[in-house]
Design a protein around this motif. Structure first.
Motif, short mmCIF file in Angstrom:
data_model
loop_
_atom_site.label_atom_id
_atom_site.label_comp_id
_atom_site.label_asym_id
_atom_site.label_seq_id
_atom_site.Cartn_x
_atom_site.Cartn_y
_atom_site.Cartn_z
N HIS A 53 3.75 41.54 59.01
CA HIS A 53 4.02 42.01 57.64
C HIS A 53 3.79 40.92 56.59
N ASP A 55 4.86 40.80 53.67
CA ASP A 55 6.00 40.51 52.80
C ASP A 55 7.00 39.58 53.48
N HIS A 56 6.60 39.01 54.61
CA HIS A 56 7.49 38.18 55.42
C HIS A 56 6.86 36.81 55.64
N SER A 77 11.74 36.80 53.21
CA SER A 77 10.94 38.01 52.95
C SER A 77 11.17 38.48 51.52
N LEU A 78 10.25 39.34 51.06
CA LEU A 78 10.35 39.89 49.71
C LEU A 78 11.21 41.14 49.77
N THR A 79 12.16 41.26 48.85
CA THR A 79 12.98 42.48 48.82
C THR A 79 13.04 42.99 47.38
N GLU A 80 13.43 44.25 47.25
CA GLU A 80 13.64 44.84 45.92
C GLU A 80 15.14 45.02 45.75
N HIS A 82 18.57 47.03 44.82
CA HIS A 82 18.99 48.41 45.05
C HIS A 82 18.44 49.29 43.92
N ARG A 89 11.85 41.98 41.91
CA ARG A 89 11.55 41.44 43.23
C ARG A 89 12.36 40.18 43.49
N HIS A 92 14.32 36.76 49.71
CA HIS A 92 15.54 36.63 50.52
C HIS A 92 15.30 35.64 51.65
N HIS A 94 16.28 34.51 55.19
CA HIS A 94 16.99 35.03 56.36
C HIS A 94 17.49 33.90 57.24
N CYS A 124 8.37 36.87 42.58
CA CYS A 124 9.84 36.86 42.59
C CYS A 124 10.35 35.93 41.49
#
Ligand SMILES: CC(C)(COP(=O)(O)OP(=O)(O)OC[C@H]1O[C@@H](n2cnc3c(N)ncnc32)[C@H](O)[C@@H]1OP(=O)(O)O)[C@@H](O)C(=O)NCCC(=O)NCCS
Length: 157
Positions: A53, A55-56, A77-80, A82, A89, A92, A94, A124
């Motif tokens: 992926h 986005d990771h 990784s990229l997160t949106e 809620h 963006r 995050h 981990h 981001c």
């Protein structure tokens, strides 16, 4: 010292770093862990999925000498946010781990800086992570400019 993306050939060492990381976290007062084998399988699957992926990001830190072993890892990784919040963006983190014998030499900082660079390139504006209240890593994050944004609160039932 150089940083490079993890490859399929690094699965064993990367999974080892992640297992060592959560052992240290658990020793510092986290939730009890499942057994070694289950944890190993879970990390292997998650690393394999990370490789597929875009986005990771998983980076390894390695001494520059030829054939040297990796000594640290960062996973992000990229997160949106809620869907209730304005679209944004977020990067995050981990996992971050540096082998005990190589700590306090700026390797963790370099891994985080590389992850942050990547996050900025991906659009981001902020970076977020969770850390157990008693983990000395919180001092590391503070040294890198992180501040407490929200608290997870628990009590026994
Ligand atoms: C957290 C960790 C990745 C830091 O890696 P590192 O390579 O030692 O970090 P750096 O050398 O880049 O440290 C940068 C700065 O952070 C701060 N810092 C790092 N570790 C610290 C510690 N244990 N206590 C207090 N401050 C610390 C210092 O200000 C340090 O700068 P200085 O050494 O010039 O004083 C490493 O300790 C580790 O792998 N810990 C176990 C895994 C873990 O808990 N990961 C986080 C899970 S949430």
């Amino acid at each position: 010292m150089k940083l490079r993306p993890v490859t399929k050939g690094d699965m064993e060492i990367a999974s080892h770093f992640l297992r060592e990381m959560i052992q240290e976290m658990a020793a510092g007062g986290g939730d009890p862990l499942r057994d070694e084998m289950e944890i190993h399988k879970w990390f292997e699957q998650s690393l394999e999925s990370a490789l597929e992926h875009e986005d990771h990001l998983v980076l390894l830190a390695q001494n520059s000498e030829p054939d040297s072993e990796p000594i640290g890892l960062v996973e992000a990784s990229l997160t949106e946010l809620h869907p209730l919040f304005a679209r944004r963006r977020l990067l995050h983190i981990h996992a971050i781990y540096v082998e005990p014998g190589y700590r306090r030499q700026g390797i963790g900082r370099q891994l985080m800086q590389a992850a942050m660079r990547w996050g900025r390139e991906q659009g981001c504006a902020q970076i977020a992570l969770s850390v157990l209240a008693g983990n000395p890593a919180s001092k590391f994050y503070e040294a890198l400019g992180f501040e407490v944004f929200e608290l997870e609160m628990r009590r026994n039932l």
